[in-house]
Design a protein around this motif. Structure first.
Motif, PDB file in Angstrom:
ATOM      1  N   TYR A  23       0.835  -1.203   0.000  1.00  0.00           N
ATOM      2  CA  TYR A  23       0.000   0.000   0.000  1.00  0.00           C
ATOM      3  C   TYR A  23       0.869   1.253   0.000  1.00  0.00           C
ATOM      4  CZ  TYR A  23      -3.837   3.158   1.122  1.00  0.00           C
ATOM      5  OH  TYR A  23      -4.760   4.180   1.081  1.00  0.00           O
ATOM      6  N   GLU A  24       1.912   1.266   0.817  1.00  0.00           N
ATOM      7  CA  GLU A  24       2.806   2.423   0.857  1.00  0.00           C
ATOM      8  C   GLU A  24       3.557   2.584  -0.460  1.00  0.00           C
ATOM      9  OE1 GLU A  24       2.842   4.791   3.049  1.00  0.00           O
ATOM     10  OE2 GLU A  24       1.248   3.735   4.127  1.00  0.00           O
ATOM     11  N   MET A  25       3.893   1.480  -1.111  1.00  0.00           N
ATOM     12  CA  MET A  25       4.509   1.556  -2.436  1.00  0.00           C
ATOM     13  C   MET A  25       3.566   2.230  -3.434  1.00  0.00           C
ATOM     14  SD  MET A  25       6.259  -2.238  -2.625  1.00  0.00           S
ATOM     15  CE  MET A  25       6.875  -2.051  -4.314  1.00  0.00           C
ATOM     16  N   ALA A  26       2.281   1.889  -3.354  1.00  0.00           N
ATOM     17  CA  ALA A  26       1.303   2.498  -4.249  1.00  0.00           C
ATOM     18  C   ALA A  26       1.119   3.982  -3.947  1.00  0.00           C
ATOM     19  CB  ALA A  26      -0.030   1.760  -4.151  1.00  0.00           C
ATOM     20  N   VAL A  27       1.102   4.338  -2.674  1.00  0.00           N
ATOM     21  CA  VAL A  27       0.990   5.752  -2.308  1.00  0.00           C
ATOM     22  C   VAL A  27       2.171   6.537  -2.886  1.00  0.00           C
ATOM     23  CG1 VAL A  27       1.056   7.405  -0.398  1.00  0.00           C
ATOM     24  CG2 VAL A  27      -0.366   5.347  -0.220  1.00  0.00           C
ATOM     25  N   SER A  28       3.375   5.993  -2.755  1.00  0.00           N
ATOM     26  CA  SER A  28       4.578   6.700  -3.188  1.00  0.00           C
ATOM     27  C   SER A  28       4.727   6.747  -4.703  1.00  0.00           C
ATOM     28  CB  SER A  28       5.819   6.027  -2.588  1.00  0.00           C
ATOM     29  OG  SER A  28       5.792   6.088  -1.178  1.00  0.00           O
ATOM     30  N   ASN A  29       4.265   5.691  -5.396  1.00  0.00           N
ATOM     31  CA  ASN A  29       4.580   5.546  -6.811  1.00  0.00           C
ATOM     32  C   ASN A  29       3.389   5.607  -7.755  1.00  0.00           C
ATOM     33  OD1 ASN A  29       7.519   4.926  -6.540  1.00  0.00           O
ATOM     34  ND2 ASN A  29       6.723   3.200  -5.359  1.00  0.00           N
ATOM     35  N   ALA A  30       2.159   5.532  -7.252  1.00  0.00           N
ATOM     36  CA  ALA A  30       1.000   5.450  -8.135  1.00  0.00           C
ATOM     37  C   ALA A  30      -0.091   6.447  -7.739  1.00  0.00           C
ATOM     38  CB  ALA A  30       0.440   4.027  -8.154  1.00  0.00           C
ATOM     39  N   THR A  31       0.335   7.623  -7.291  1.00  0.00           N
ATOM     40  CA  THR A  31      -0.576   8.737  -7.033  1.00  0.00           C
ATOM     41  C   THR A  31       0.040   9.989  -7.645  1.00  0.00           C
ATOM     42  OG1 THR A  31       0.438   9.262  -4.900  1.00  0.00           O
ATOM     43  CG2 THR A  31      -1.450   7.756  -4.870  1.00  0.00           C
ATOM     44  N   SER A  32      -0.752  11.058  -7.743  1.00  0.00           N
ATOM     45  CA  SER A  32      -0.247  12.284  -8.360  1.00  0.00           C
ATOM     46  C   SER A  32       0.840  12.951  -7.533  1.00  0.00           C
ATOM     47  CB  SER A  32      -1.399  13.277  -8.568  1.00  0.00           C
ATOM     48  OG  SER A  32      -2.327  12.775  -9.495  1.00  0.00           O
ATOM     49  N   LYS A  33       0.658  12.969  -6.208  1.00  0.00           N
ATOM     50  CA  LYS A  33       1.567  13.744  -5.364  1.00  0.00           C
ATOM     51  C   LYS A  33       2.115  12.951  -4.187  1.00  0.00           C
ATOM     52  CE  LYS A  33      -0.862  18.035  -6.531  1.00  0.00           C
ATOM     53  NZ  LYS A  33      -1.631  19.189  -6.002  1.00  0.00           N
ATOM     54  N   GLY A  34       1.994  11.619  -4.225  1.00  0.00           N
ATOM     55  CA  GLY A  34       2.484  10.819  -3.121  1.00  0.00           C
ATOM     56  C   GLY A  34       1.691  10.980  -1.849  1.00  0.00           C
ATOM     57  N   VAL A  35       0.410  11.342  -1.982  1.00  0.00           N
ATOM     58  CA  VAL A  35      -0.467  11.562  -0.829  1.00  0.00           C
ATOM     59  C   VAL A  35      -1.409  10.372  -0.678  1.00  0.00           C
ATOM     60  CG1 VAL A  35      -2.255  13.044   0.154  1.00  0.00           C
ATOM     61  CG2 VAL A  35      -0.347  14.054  -1.103  1.00  0.00           C
ATOM     62  N   ASP A  36      -1.533   9.861   0.534  1.00  0.00           N
ATOM     63  CA  ASP A  36      -2.381   8.705   0.814  1.00  0.00           C
ATOM     64  C   ASP A  36      -3.839   9.035   0.492  1.00  0.00           C
ATOM     65  OD1 ASP A  36      -3.680   6.485   1.810  1.00  0.00           O
ATOM     66  OD2 ASP A  36      -2.722   6.550   3.784  1.00  0.00           O
ATOM     67  N   PRO A  37      -4.487   8.280  -0.404  1.00  0.00           N
ATOM     68  CA  PRO A  37      -5.902   8.515  -0.692  1.00  0.00           C
ATOM     69  C   PRO A  37      -6.835   7.910   0.352  1.00  0.00           C
ATOM     70  CG  PRO A  37      -5.088   6.732  -2.059  1.00  0.00           C
ATOM     71  CD  PRO A  37      -3.897   7.257  -1.295  1.00  0.00           C
ATOM     72  N   HIS A  38      -6.285   7.184   1.318  1.00  0.00           N
ATOM     73  CA  HIS A  38      -7.072   6.577   2.408  1.00  0.00           C
ATOM     74  C   HIS A  38      -8.173   5.673   1.869  1.00  0.00           C
ATOM     75  CE1 HIS A  38      -4.948   8.863   5.457  1.00  0.00           C
ATOM     76  NE2 HIS A  38      -5.129   9.948   4.728  1.00  0.00           N
ATOM     77  N   ILE A  39      -7.749   4.637   1.146  1.00  0.00           N
ATOM     78  CA  ILE A  39      -8.713   3.688   0.559  1.00  0.00           C
ATOM     79  C   ILE A  39      -8.310   2.255   0.910  1.00  0.00           C
ATOM     80  CG2 ILE A  39      -9.550   5.188  -1.289  1.00  0.00           C
ATOM     81  CD1 ILE A  39      -7.559   3.829  -3.174  1.00  0.00           C
ATOM     82  N   ARG A  40      -7.886   2.035   2.150  1.00  0.00           N
ATOM     83  CA  ARG A  40      -7.416   0.697   2.526  1.00  0.00           C
ATOM     84  C   ARG A  40      -8.513  -0.351   2.481  1.00  0.00           C
ATOM     85  NH1 ARG A  40      -4.367   4.385   4.900  1.00  0.00           N
ATOM     86  NH2 ARG A  40      -2.127   4.036   5.147  1.00  0.00           N
TER      87      ARG A  40
END
Length: 220
Positions: A23-40
């Motif tokens: 999940y943290e890998m996705a936050v860091s690498n697969a979002t626009s700004k590296g911000v957690d979308p909070h969709i666990r």
């Protein structure tokens, strides 16, 4: 508080090292700004059903940066789960323009959460040979690949007409027990989408289970 939920229930994923790492890998690498979308919760439901339909042909309509599949495939790799014989097709227009919900036409409005080009997403999934990124508008672009024998279909287009048009087109190509997951089915600002999907479900003869996470679950 995530995915519209306040919950005291046990979260089986919260203490799972591979889940949290992926999940943290996705936050860091697969979002626009590296911000957690909070969709666990949504991520957990997504990877649970995806895993049970792999190896197989899996399709995502509306990929953006690829958060969900990037998270899930990294988790599977960490868990040593073999999905290498799968076929995974990620469809998106791969630009930041918003699609008008009722018509499927592209507007001049920009959404920063969307991916601005296809090459960056292809680079992101370069380590996963099973993944192909297909650029184009839904539903027209679906004719560019063999969409028969689908085991898992994830729909996240944020636009009503393309979603129902695509599901109507692909329904007969879903295998028995194939899973369809509607990403934002239950959220209040998608009321028109809910109504359209309800109408389509009556037309095609299936039932949608609205999940507390906001997703809609269909099992053929």
């Amino acid at each position: 508080y995530e995915d519209g939920l306040f919950s005291l229930q046990h979260k089986d994923f919260s203490q799972n090292p591979s889940f949290n790492t992926a999940y943290e890998m996705a936050v860091s690498n697969a979002t626009s700004k590296g911000v957690d979308p909070h969709i666990r919760w949504r991520a957990r439901i997504f990877e649970f059903f995806l895993k049970r339909r792999l190896p197989g042909k899996c399709i995502e309509l509306g990929t953006a940066h690829g958060f969900m599949f990037y998270f899930a495939l990294n988790k599977f790799a960490l868990d040593k789960f073999d999905f290498k014989t799968s076929e995974i097709y990620l469809f998106d227009k791969f630009n930041a323009h918003i699609v008008r919900s009722e018509t499927g036409e592209i507007s001049n409005e920009i959404e920063s959460r969307y991916a601005s080009d296809v090459e960056s997403v292809r680079d992101r999934f370069a380590a996963f040979a099973a993944v192909s990124c297909i650029q184009g508008l839904i539903p027209e672009v679906l004719s560019t690949i063999d969409t028969s024998s689908i085991s898992f279909l994830h729909i996240d287009l944020n636009a009503t007409q393309p979603e129902v048009d695509a599901l109507r087109l692909l329904w007969d190509k879903l295998l028995p027990n194939g899973v369809v997951l509607l990403d934002d089915y239950g959220f209040p600002n998608f009321a028109s989408s809910q109504a359209a999907h309800a109408t389509l479900s009556k037309e095609l003869g299936y039932e949608i289970l609205g999940l507390p996470s906001g997703q809609g679950l269909i099992i053929k």
